[in-house]
Scaffold this active site. Structure first.
Site, PDB file in Angstrom:
ATOM      1  N   CYS A  77      60.638  31.259  -4.329  1.00  0.00           N
ATOM      2  CA  CYS A  77      60.039  32.524  -4.969  1.00  0.00           C
ATOM      3  C   CYS A  77      60.503  32.477  -6.150  1.00  0.00           C
ATOM      4  CB  CYS A  77      60.991  33.470  -3.717  1.00  0.00           C
ATOM      5  SG  CYS A  77      60.937  35.087  -4.645  1.00  0.00           S
ATOM      6  N   CYS A  80      64.399  35.415  -7.649  1.00  0.00           N
ATOM      7  CA  CYS A  80      65.763  35.356  -7.855  1.00  0.00           C
ATOM      8  C   CYS A  80      66.017  34.043  -8.326  1.00  0.00           C
ATOM      9  CB  CYS A  80      66.558  35.379  -6.691  1.00  0.00           C
ATOM     10  SG  CYS A  80      66.625  36.945  -5.938  1.00  0.00           S
ATOM     11  N   TYR A 311      61.251  55.793 -26.446  1.00  0.00           N
ATOM     12  CA  TYR A 311      60.872  55.149 -25.171  1.00  0.00           C
ATOM     13  C   TYR A 311      61.655  55.927 -24.141  1.00  0.00           C
ATOM     14  CZ  TYR A 311      60.812  51.482 -28.875  1.00  0.00           C
ATOM     15  OH  TYR A 311      60.283  50.774 -30.156  1.00  0.00           O
ATOM     16  N   GLU A 332      57.541  58.882 -25.847  1.00  0.00           N
ATOM     17  CA  GLU A 332      57.085  58.052 -24.940  1.00  0.00           C
ATOM     18  C   GLU A 332      55.322  57.563 -25.139  1.00  0.00           C
ATOM     19  OE1 GLU A 332      58.086  55.858 -22.278  1.00  0.00           O
ATOM     20  OE2 GLU A 332      55.939  55.617 -21.937  1.00  0.00           O
ATOM     21  N   CYS A 410      66.816  45.543 -22.117  1.00  0.00           N
ATOM     22  CA  CYS A 410      66.610  44.709 -21.276  1.00  0.00           C
ATOM     23  C   CYS A 410      66.284  43.367 -21.621  1.00  0.00           C
ATOM     24  CB  CYS A 410      65.375  45.410 -20.231  1.00  0.00           C
ATOM     25  SG  CYS A 410      63.917  45.593 -21.254  1.00  0.00           S
TER      26      CYS A 410
END
Ligand code: SAH
Length: 458
Positions: A77, A80, A311, A332, A410
């Site tokens: 998968c 992960c 954002y 945004e 991120c």
């Protein structure tokens, strides 16, 4: 060394995508599923001048940081990458990933990166799941995950990162599809009905949302789906989203409610948020709280400050900070999210937050040009998507010289690029705090404090 050669090596490091890295005769080899500390036998798949790719054949002596993965599908998968690595080592890996990018891309010599703040339980934390629907070899409908780098579905109804309740919802959907002969979408042909099942869960309210994404104008047997899914305790919202494009974007633009409300509610701290299928909402509620607390601490608010939250999504950070600031402005790009943000402010009786729709790099500079000194803020928070901030935005931020810039990121590579710009234009890097929002995966979230020092580097 050439293709198909067998080599023995010790894995010394871990790459950005979680692959093991080791050396043989001065050549760097990347080996998927191998971990630092493993001594392995590997088969060369492809060689370039100074590096190559090899396949793990046998672990001769396992790393001390190896653990038993909880999910039997973790290798196939794509979701992960780090399940076989102890959680402690995962947190260390993330700290190092951020540090390395700040050094390599950002040009910082000794960046003040703190140890990653981890979860108590790094499984079952996701409040959102998106299962593609397809068929197995016998033509039976299945839900699952795309195998890494492919578009074939591995049937898995229980992902160990997601909520246990997801499985029951999927079983009901698949059962109705089978009973009523409702087809699954086929990516190759662009034909068939059900494409995805999107599930969301409100961690603090226990509310469930199911959104069926379909390739037809209307969901066949909609009332049966509504009737059976609504039996699930906590079910609050059942919607149908129409996506008839041949695309791998999951949601289309039109959503219709077939049972209950069009949204669920969840809390971050004391503030409630309404979340619709389309809105961005952090996937790990526990760690979101940790992340926002850190952002709040870095913002250093006393009640007199003006803050920009660029954002801002549905206004989560804005409203969190508004409790401690004089005024918060949020920007945004998604109009629907700004509608949510305004509703969220009203419902929580927060009157000192104002929201604008548009690109941060357009709205903020335009506001500054129009209002001059009056646009000045003590704190600017940015939380951009992976590609980071436009340079024109950073330029205007530096011109307006807020005392503190809080960067929520991120993607540590674009973060490093942007911090390099800020550091060259009057800002000092005070602290970097990685927060683990995505346990078992290579993704890293971090929050950073930059402080105005007025010293420009040329
Ligand atoms: N701060 C929010 C959302 C962060 S995700 C939270 O913590 O929940 C990043 C957000 O940036 C998304 O909502 C996305 O729609 C928005 N976005 C992407 N590009 C943008 C741009 N150029 N200007 C403003 N917002 C943008």
């Amino acid at each position: 060394m050439k293709k198909d050669d067998l080599v023995t090596l010790t894995i010394e490091d871990i790459g950005h995508d979680g692959e093991g890295i080791g050396k043989v005769m001065g050549m760097t080899l990347f080996v998927k599923d191998a971990l630092p500390g493993d001594v392995i036998q590997a088969k060369i798949m492809k060689m370039k001048k100074t590096y190559g790719y090899a396949r793990l054949m046998e672990i001769l002596s396992p790393s001390l940081n190896r653990v038993e993965p909880r999910c039997e599908h973790h290798k196939r998968c794509g979701g992960c990458q780090l399940q076989a690595l102890s959680y402690e080592s995962q947190l260390k890996f993330k700290e190092e990933k951020v540090r390395n990018n700040l050094i390599r891309i950002g040009g910082f010599t000794n960046p003040p990166v703190r140890p990653t703040l981890g979860m108590k339980e790094p499984y079952r934390y996701r409040n959102k799941a998106q299962y593609p629907i397809g068929v197995d070899r016998e033509g039976k409908p299945v839900a699952g995950f795309y195998a890494a780098r492919t578009h074939s579905i591995i049937p898995v109804e229980d992902c160990v990162l997601g909520k246990q309740g997801n499985g029951e919802i999927l079983r009901i959907v698949l059962q109705i599809m089978e009973e009523k002969h409702i087809s699954a979408y086929n990516e190759q042909t662009g034909k068939g009905c059900i494409r995805h099942v999107l599930i969301r869960y409100g961690e603090h309210t226990g509310e469930w949302m199911v959104c069926l994404v379909i390739n037809e104008k209307k969901l066949p047997c909609g009332e049966i789906f509504a009737q059976r899914l609504s039996q699930i305790p906590g079910m609050t919202s059942i919607t149908v989203n129409v996506n008839r494009e041949k695309t791998n974007v999951i949601l289309g633009s039109h959503t219709e409610t077939i049972w209950g409300q069009g949204y669920i509610t969840d809390f971050i701290g004391d503030i409630s948020f309404q979340i619709s299928p389309q809105s961005f909402y952090q996937v790990n509620p526990g760690q979101t709280r940790v992340l926002y607390e850190k952002a709040l601490e870095y913002a250093g608010l006393t009640g007199n400050e003006t803050v920009w939250d660029l954002y801002c999504g549905i206004g989560t950070i804005s409203l969190f900070l508004a409790q401690k600031a004089k005024k918060v402005y949020g920007v945004e790009i998604v109009p629907q999210a700004i509608e949510n943000a305004r509703d969220n402010a009203k419902r929580n009786h927060i009157g000192n937050a104002e929201f604008f729709v548009g690109k941060a790099e357009e709205v903020y500079p335009a506001y500054c040009r129009e209002h001059g000194e009056d646009a000045r803020a003590e704190v600017i928070v940015v939380d951009p998507p992976r590609k980071g901030c436009e340079e024109s935005l950073l330029e205007m931020m530096c011109q307006m010289s807020p005392k503190r810039i809080v960067y929520v990121s991120c993607d540590s590579a674009t973060l490093a690029r942007d911090l390099k710009y800020l550091a060259a234009h009057g800002y000092e890097l005070v602290e970097v705090q990685p927060v683990d929002q995505f346990g078992q995966t290579v993704h890293v979230e971090s929050v950073i404090l930059m402080q105005y020092c007025g010293k420009e580097k040329k």
